[in-house]
Design an enzyme around this catalytic site. Structure first.
Site, PDB file in Angstrom:
ATOM      1  N   TYR A   1       9.829  -1.129   8.293  1.00 49.99           N
ATOM      2  CA  TYR A   1       8.601  -0.424   8.325  1.00 49.99           C
ATOM      3  C   TYR A   1       8.951   1.028   8.711  1.00 49.99           C
ATOM      4  O   TYR A   1       8.579   1.711   8.105  1.00 49.99           O
ATOM      5  CB  TYR A   1       7.880  -1.270   9.140  1.00 49.99           C
ATOM      6  CG  TYR A   1       6.362  -0.738   9.644  1.00 49.99           C
ATOM      7  CD1 TYR A   1       5.475  -0.510   8.831  1.00 49.99           C
ATOM      8  CD2 TYR A   1       6.092   0.032  10.788  1.00 49.99           C
ATOM      9  CE1 TYR A   1       4.476   0.239   8.997  1.00 49.99           C
ATOM     10  CE2 TYR A   1       5.025   0.497  11.205  1.00 49.99           C
ATOM     11  CZ  TYR A   1       4.119   0.512  10.226  1.00 49.99           C
ATOM     12  OH  TYR A   1       2.932   1.319  10.244  1.00 49.99           O
TER      13      TYR A   1
ATOM     14  N   ASN B   1      -3.173   5.151   2.167  1.00 53.11           N
ATOM     15  CA  ASN B   1      -3.206   4.389   3.531  1.00 53.11           C
ATOM     16  C   ASN B   1      -2.793   3.017   3.483  1.00 53.11           C
ATOM     17  O   ASN B   1      -2.088   2.633   4.545  1.00 53.11           O
ATOM     18  CB  ASN B   1      -4.719   4.552   4.120  1.00 53.11           C
ATOM     19  CG  ASN B   1      -5.066   3.469   5.056  1.00 53.11           C
ATOM     20  OD1 ASN B   1      -4.687   3.886   6.222  1.00 53.11           O
ATOM     21  ND2 ASN B   1      -5.593   2.286   4.696  1.00 53.11           N
TER      22      ASN B   1
ATOM     23  N   LYS C   1       8.368   4.438   6.797  1.00 47.25           N
ATOM     24  CA  LYS C   1       7.667   5.711   7.103  1.00 47.25           C
ATOM     25  C   LYS C   1       8.301   6.924   7.199  1.00 47.25           C
ATOM     26  O   LYS C   1       7.899   7.979   7.165  1.00 47.25           O
ATOM     27  CB  LYS C   1       6.878   5.166   8.301  1.00 47.25           C
ATOM     28  CG  LYS C   1       6.001   4.028   8.313  1.00 47.25           C
ATOM     29  CD  LYS C   1       4.772   4.233   7.404  1.00 47.25           C
ATOM     30  CE  LYS C   1       3.703   3.145   7.344  1.00 47.25           C
ATOM     31  NZ  LYS C   1       2.593   3.482   6.535  1.00 47.25           N
TER      32      LYS C   1
HETATM   33  P1  NAD Z   1      -4.751  -3.533   8.116  1.00 43.02           P
HETATM   34  O1  NAD Z   1      -3.624  -4.542   8.044  1.00 43.02           O
HETATM   35  O2  NAD Z   1      -5.922  -3.382   8.811  1.00 43.02           O
HETATM   36  O3  NAD Z   1      -5.145  -2.682   6.830  1.00 43.02           O
HETATM   37  C1  NAD Z   1      -4.331  -2.566   5.869  1.00 43.02           C
HETATM   38  C2  NAD Z   1      -4.894  -1.993   4.333  1.00 43.02           C
HETATM   39  O4  NAD Z   1      -3.866  -1.980   3.454  1.00 43.02           O
HETATM   40  C3  NAD Z   1      -6.086  -2.951   4.095  1.00 43.02           C
HETATM   41  O5  NAD Z   1      -6.945  -2.361   3.494  1.00 43.02           O
HETATM   42  C4  NAD Z   1      -5.459  -4.040   2.930  1.00 43.02           C
HETATM   43  O6  NAD Z   1      -6.171  -4.282   1.871  1.00 43.02           O
HETATM   44  C5  NAD Z   1      -4.402  -2.782   2.395  1.00 43.02           C
HETATM   45  N1  NAD Z   1      -3.191  -3.649   1.840  1.00 43.02           N
HETATM   46  C6  NAD Z   1      -2.531  -4.512   2.322  1.00 43.02           C
HETATM   47  N2  NAD Z   1      -1.504  -5.095   1.367  1.00 43.02           N
HETATM   48  C7  NAD Z   1      -2.007  -4.510   0.174  1.00 43.02           C
HETATM   49  C8  NAD Z   1      -1.396  -4.775  -1.082  1.00 43.02           C
HETATM   50  N3  NAD Z   1      -0.390  -5.435  -1.429  1.00 43.02           N
HETATM   51  N4  NAD Z   1      -2.010  -3.856  -2.095  1.00 43.02           N
HETATM   52  C9  NAD Z   1      -2.921  -3.034  -1.691  1.00 43.02           C
HETATM   53  N5  NAD Z   1      -3.550  -2.770  -0.504  1.00 43.02           N
HETATM   54  C10 NAD Z   1      -2.996  -3.623   0.332  1.00 43.02           C
HETATM   55  O7  NAD Z   1      -3.607  -1.987   8.611  1.00 43.02           O
HETATM   56  P2  NAD Z   1      -4.198  -0.691   9.374  1.00 43.02           P
HETATM   57  O8  NAD Z   1      -3.693  -0.780  10.871  1.00 43.02           O
HETATM   58  O9  NAD Z   1      -5.489  -0.256   9.139  1.00 43.02           O
HETATM   59  O10 NAD Z   1      -3.208   0.520   8.782  1.00 43.02           O
HETATM   60  C11 NAD Z   1      -3.275   1.140   7.817  1.00 43.02           C
HETATM   61  C12 NAD Z   1      -2.154   2.267   7.665  1.00 43.02           C
HETATM   62  O11 NAD Z   1      -1.936   2.804   8.971  1.00 43.02           O
HETATM   63  C13 NAD Z   1      -0.884   1.608   7.279  1.00 43.02           C
HETATM   64  O12 NAD Z   1      -0.171   2.313   6.420  1.00 43.02           O
HETATM   65  C14 NAD Z   1      -0.137   1.333   8.748  1.00 43.02           C
HETATM   66  O13 NAD Z   1       1.313   1.375   8.257  1.00 43.02           O
HETATM   67  C15 NAD Z   1      -0.565   2.654   9.549  1.00 43.02           C
HETATM   68  N6  NAD Z   1      -0.553   2.710  10.815  1.00 43.02           N
HETATM   69  C16 NAD Z   1      -1.376   1.732  11.436  1.00 43.02           C
HETATM   70  C17 NAD Z   1      -1.023   1.611  13.051  1.00 43.02           C
HETATM   71  C18 NAD Z   1      -1.872   0.642  13.800  1.00 43.02           C
HETATM   72  O14 NAD Z   1      -1.685   0.382  15.104  1.00 43.02           O
HETATM   73  N7  NAD Z   1      -2.909   0.077  13.402  1.00 43.02           N
HETATM   74  C19 NAD Z   1      -0.141   2.688  13.670  1.00 43.02           C
HETATM   75  C20 NAD Z   1       0.358   3.391  12.620  1.00 43.02           C
HETATM   76  C21 NAD Z   1       0.291   3.456  11.367  1.00 43.02           C
END
Ligand code: NAD
Length: 252
Positions: free
Chosen positions: A160, A95, A164
């Site tokens: 990005y 994730n 993906k």
């Molecule tokens: P967030 O920024 O809230 O959380 C990201 C997580 O990744 C955190 O737990 C952080 O600790 C971890 N992380 C960041 N850098 C890191 C590193 N260098 N090493 C280890 N862990 C690391 O993000 P989110 O919105 O919860 O996103 C989670 C996933 O969902 C991601 O892959 C993101 O691309 C994907 N996503 C999110 C959205 C959205 O709208 N929030 C939409 C589509 C996809």
């Protein structure tokens, strides 16, 4: 929604499990009866997340580690530690991810590398280190976090969406390669989801975004976690190689 028992007896690893969507997945898996190892980027954030979880779910069997996901040796050591602590690895959720929105004219090669390292290399590292255990124990389920941008691209920040698209490529290829070992590989592709980043946007902007989504709102982290739970569970026993959109039918 009651999910208890869906993952009874299962051991799961969730990367980026300290906040946002990953944190919801960790909680959902624990409620469903799994033991969970969450991976975060730093000791402090991992300890904070563990503390919050223990408060909400005192009986939770959860551990936290913070390997540098871009370093294969660290990932291998952490996954070995989960195997030793919990005895097996049934579910891996890749994730953790970061995004950026720079224009190509300002995009530095270092920033591009950083995105690829976490969003793609780390996914490969975790899968590479976990699958030997899954194969030996007779199967497993891997869920990679993709995004709606893996379908549409996006008009800035090309690294990005490129990362993906690569996640989808790993998902589809490894589903075909690992089927014979009863390891299922799927991805979830969320649309705009209400994590800290979205919560920090001005309400008018969230309203504008919501108006373009057929379901009329952004998604909640729990709704993404529900899709991950389905793919992780035996309810999805014949589902592999799928990229499951959780985006309210967003068309961008
Ligand atoms: P967030 O920024 O809230 O959380 C990201 C997580 O990744 C955190 O737990 C952080 O600790 C971890 N992380 C960041 N850098 C890191 C590193 N260098 N090493 C280890 N862990 C690391 O993000 P989110 O919105 O919860 O996103 C989670 C996933 O969902 C991601 O892959 C993101 O691309 C994907 N996503 C999110 C959205 C959205 O709208 N929030 C939409 C589509 C996809």
């Amino acid at each position: 929604m009651k999910v208890s028992g869906m993952l009874e007896g299962k051991i799961a690893i969730v990367t980026g499990g300290t906040r946002g969507i990953g944190y919801e997945i960790v909680k959902k898996f624990l409620e469903a009866g799994a033991k969970v190892a969450l991976f975060g980027s730093r000791q402090e954030t991992v300890e904070k997340a563990l503390g919050q979880i223990k408060e909400k779910i005192p009986e939770a069997e959860v551990m936290g580690l913070y390997p540098a996901l871009g370093e294969y040796n660290e990932v291998e050591k952490a996954i070995q530690e989960v195997q030793e602590s919990f005895g097996q690895i049934d579910i891996l959720v890749n994730n953790a991810g970061i995004s950026a929105r720079e224009s190509i004219y300002e995009y530095s090669p270092e920033e591009f590398d950083k995105i690829m390292t976490l969003n793609v290399n780390a996914v490969f590292h975790c899968i590479r280190a976990a699958v030997p255990f899954m194969k030996t124990q007779g199967g497993g389920s891997i869920i990679n976090m993709s995004s709606m941008v893996s379908i549409y691209g996006q008009p800035a920040g090309c690294g990005y969406p490129a990362s993906k698209f690569a996640v989808n490529g790993l998902t589809k290829s490894l589903a075909r390669e690992l089927g014979k070992d009863q390891i299922r590989v799927n991805a979830v592709a969320p649309g705009v989801t209400r994590t800290d980043m979205v919560a920090a946007l001005p309400p008018e902007m969230v309203q504008r975004i919501s108006a373009t989504i057929p379901l009329g709102r952004v998604g909640e982290p729990e709704e993404v976690a529900n899709a991950v739970l389905f793919l992780a569970s035996d309810l999805a026993s014949y589902v592999t190689g799928a990229i499951l959109s959780v985006d309210g039918a967003t068309q961008v």
